[in-house]
Design a protein around this motif. Structure first.
Motif, mmCIF file in Angstrom:
data_model
loop_
_atom_site.group_PDB
_atom_site.id
_atom_site.type_symbol
_atom_site.label_atom_id
_atom_site.label_comp_id
_atom_site.label_asym_id
_atom_site.label_seq_id
_atom_site.Cartn_x
_atom_site.Cartn_y
_atom_site.Cartn_z
ATOM 1 N N LEU A 11 -62.634 60.919 4.171
ATOM 2 C CA LEU A 11 -61.736 61.281 3.076
ATOM 3 C C LEU A 11 -61.456 60.038 2.258
ATOM 4 N N VAL A 52 -61.001 62.041 -3.696
ATOM 5 C CA VAL A 52 -59.891 62.942 -4.006
ATOM 6 C C VAL A 52 -58.857 62.174 -4.823
ATOM 7 N N LYS A 53 -58.346 62.850 -5.863
ATOM 8 C CA LYS A 53 -57.396 62.211 -6.777
ATOM 9 C C LYS A 53 -56.113 63.014 -6.937
ATOM 10 N N ASP A 57 -57.222 68.423 -4.647
ATOM 11 C CA ASP A 57 -58.496 67.854 -4.192
ATOM 12 C C ASP A 57 -58.466 67.560 -2.697
ATOM 13 N N ALA A 58 -57.419 66.863 -2.281
ATOM 14 C CA ALA A 58 -57.334 66.413 -0.897
ATOM 15 C C ALA A 58 -57.265 67.593 0.063
ATOM 16 N N VAL A 61 -60.720 69.358 0.347
ATOM 17 C CA VAL A 61 -61.687 68.613 1.164
ATOM 18 C C VAL A 61 -61.314 68.705 2.641
#
Length: 465
Positions: A11, A52-53, A57-58, A61
Motif C-alpha cells: 500500500l 493511494v491519495k 483510494d485507500a 485497494v
C-alpha cells in the motif's frame, strides 16, 4: 503447507497536492514502490497496489488485498500522506501491517532540490500514519532501514512470515479426537476466549468417526503408504504386516477427516483411543508423518500445543511437538522427548529415521509402530503458549542448542538434549515463573525474534527466558 512464500500487498500512500508541483511524481513514486517489491522478491510474493491519495483510494485497494486472501500489508509512504485518509481503514483492517519507514535515497546530499525533498519525505507521513494506528489500538510492525540493504530484506521477511502465521492462525481449526487428558491443567483454555482473542477454533471428533473412517480406507491406499515408508525410512523387520497395515489405515483415516473438515491441526489422547474399545493401537507414527506434512499436533488433547505446532510450521518451518522430560545438569541441558510423536523432518541427517516396533503400556493396547530419531544438533528454539485467563495469553520462548550427545539406546521415541542459552537453572526458573507449559513446539534455528513479531501482531505477551 508452508512451502509457499507469504503473499503481501503493498500500500503506497501519497497525496495529490504534489501532482501540480512536480508533474509525473505519481508515476515516479509508483515505480519506486515496484522497485522495493522487486528487491524483496525472495522473501514474499508482492501485490503492488496503485498509489493511494484519498480515503476512497485507500479503502478500495485494501478491500482488494483482503478479497485476494493476502497474508499482510506492507505500507510504504511514497510522499507525505495525511493519516486521516487511512485512519478508519487501519482501524477496521484485519490483515497484519508492517510500516516500512523508508525513502528512495539513503543519503541527503548537496545536490538535493525541492523535488528530492518531496520524493524522500516519507518519514513524517510514517509518523502520522503510525499515530493513527496507535490511536486505533491496532498492532503493527515497523521497519526503519535503507530499503536496498540486506537488513531491510531480513526484517521484512521476518514480519512477512509472522504475518503469514498470524493470518493462517486466525482461521485455524483444531480437531480433538475424543477429549483432553483428565486433570492436566496447563493445556486447559477457555475456548471462546481463544477464538475471540486469537482466532483458533477447537472442536471435538468422536473416536467412532475415526473407526468408521479406517474401514472406508481402500487397501491400495494402505499399500501405497507402506511402500512410501519402505522407501523413506529404515523399517523394523519385527513389525508385522498386520501392525503396519493397521497403523497405515489409521493415518490415512485421520488425514481424510482433517482434510474433509478443514482441520489444519489436531490432537489425540491415548485414553480416548484406548478406552473406546475398538482400536488396537495408538496412532503415534501417524502424528509424526502428519506433522512432517505440515499439520499441527498436540498430544493428550492439547489443542493449544497443536495450534502452536501449526504456527511453528507457518513461522519458521518444521514445527516439532515435544516436552521437557528431564534435566541433565552435567551438560547443562534438558532431555526433550515425548511418548512417540515427533516431526521427523527435524531428525539428524547422518542417521536414518527408523520406524520401529516398540512396547508401550500406555493406553493398554497393542504395540504402536513408532518413529525413532534424534533431533539434529545445532540452534533451536522452544515456544509455549500460556493461557492466563480470559483473553490474555503469553508466549514463553527459549533459544539454545541441541547438543551432539551420545545415543540413549533404551529410549524408543524421538529425542534430543536442548541446552538453553541462559543455562538450565536460569531458564527453568524463568520458564516456571512465567507459567510455561509442559507441551511445546520446537523449531530448528534461533527464531525468538520471529516469535516476538508474531506476538506483536497477534496480541500475545512475549516472554523470552
Amino acid at each position: 503447507m508452508t512451502e509457499r512464500l507469504p503473499r503481501i500487498g503493498v500500500l503506497g500512500i501519497m497525496q495529490a497536492l504534489y501532482d501540480h508541483m512536480i508533474p509525473g511524481i505519481t508515476e515516479r513514486q509508483a515505480g519506486y514502490a515496484r522497485e522495493v517489491a522487486d528487491r524483496l522478491a525472495g522473501v514474499a510474493d508482492f501485490v503492488v497496489g496503485p498509489p493511494v491519495k484519498s480515503r476512497a483510494d485507500a479503502e478500495r485497494v485494501m478491500r482488494g488485498f483482503e478479497n485476494d486472501d493476502l497474508d499482510g500489508v506492507l505500507v510504504i509512504m511514497l510522499t507525505y500522506g495525511p493519516a486521516m485518509r487511512v485512519a478508519r481503514l487501519f482501524s477496521e483492517n484485519r490483515l497484519p501491517v508492517c510500516l516500512a519507514n523508508i525513502q528512495p535515497e539513503p543519503a541527503v546530499t548537496a545536490a538535493w532540490d525541492m523535488s528530492d525533498m518531496t520524493y524522500n519525505q516519507g518519514i513524517h507521513g510514517a509518523q502520522d500514519t503510525a499515530n493513527a494506528m496507535v490511536r486505533a489500538g491496532r498492532a503493527f510492525d515497523v521497519v526503519t532501514e535503507d530499503w536496498r540493504s540486506d537488513a531491510f530484506a531480513e526484517r521484512v521477511g521476518r514480519w512477512a512470515r509472522a504475518a503469514r502465521a498470524v493470518t493462517a492462525w486466525r482461521g485455524l481449526k483444531v480437531g480433538v479426537f475424543g477429549y483432553a487428558m483428565n486433570d492436566m491443567g496447563d493445556i486447559r483454555v477457555d475456548e471462546n476466549a481463544l477464538l475471540r482473542a486469537l482466532g483458533p477454533e477447537i472442536s471435538y471428533v468422536a473416536p467412532g468417526d475415526l473407526w468408521r473412517g479406517m474401514h472406508e480406507v481402500a487397501d491400495d491406499a494402505v499399500a501405497e503408504l507402506m511402500a512410501w515408508e519402505d522407501g523413506r525410512f529404515e523399517v523394523d523387520s519385527r513389525l508385522s504386516k498386520e501392525e503396519r497395515e493397521d497403523h497405515a489405515r489409521m493415518q490415512v483415516a485421520i488425514e481424510r477427516i482433517l482434510t474433509d473438515r478443514g482441520y489444519a491441526a489436531y490432537s489425540t489422547h491415548f485414553d480416548a483411543i484406548g478406552e473406546d474399545g475398538r482400536f488396537s493401537r495408538l496412532p503415534l507414527a501417524a502424528a509424526s508423518t502428519l506433522m512432517a506434512k505440515g499439520y499441527g499436533y498436540g498430544a493428550e488433547g492439547d489443542a493449544l500445543a497443536a495450534a502452536m505446532v501449526f504456527a511453528g510450521h507457518q513461522l519458521a518451518g518444521d514445527g516439532h511437538f515435544t516436552e521437557m522430560y528431564a534435566m541433565d545438569f552435567p551438560s547443562d541441558s534438558i532431555l526433550m522427548s515425548h511418548m512417540g510423536e515427533g516431526n521427523w523432518r527435524v531428525a539428524r541427517e547422518d542417521e536414518p529415521v527408523r520406524l520401529i516396533k516398540r512396547s508401550l503400556g500406555i493406553g493398554r493396547l497393542d504395540d504402536p509402530p513408532t518413529f525413532l530419531f534424534r533431533v539434529r544438533p545445532g540452534a533451536a528454539t522452544l515456544a509455549s503458549l500460556v493461557s492466563l485467563g480470559g483473553e490474555r495469553f503469553r508466549l514463553v520462548v527459549a533459544e539454545g542448542e541441541v547438543l551432539d550427545t551420545p545415543v540413549l539406546p533404551a529410549l524408543e521415541m524421538p529425542y534430543g538434549q536442548f541446552a538453553p542459552a541462559t543455562g538450565v537453572r536460569s531458564c527453568m526458573d524463568a520458564w516456571l515463573r512465567a507459567g510455561g507449559t509442559h507441551h511445546m513446539v520446537m523449531n530448528l534455528g534461533h527464531v525468538a525474534a520471529d516469535w516476538r513479531v508474531f506476538c506483536d501482531l497477534a496480541g500475545i505477551e512475549f516472554r523470552q527466558v
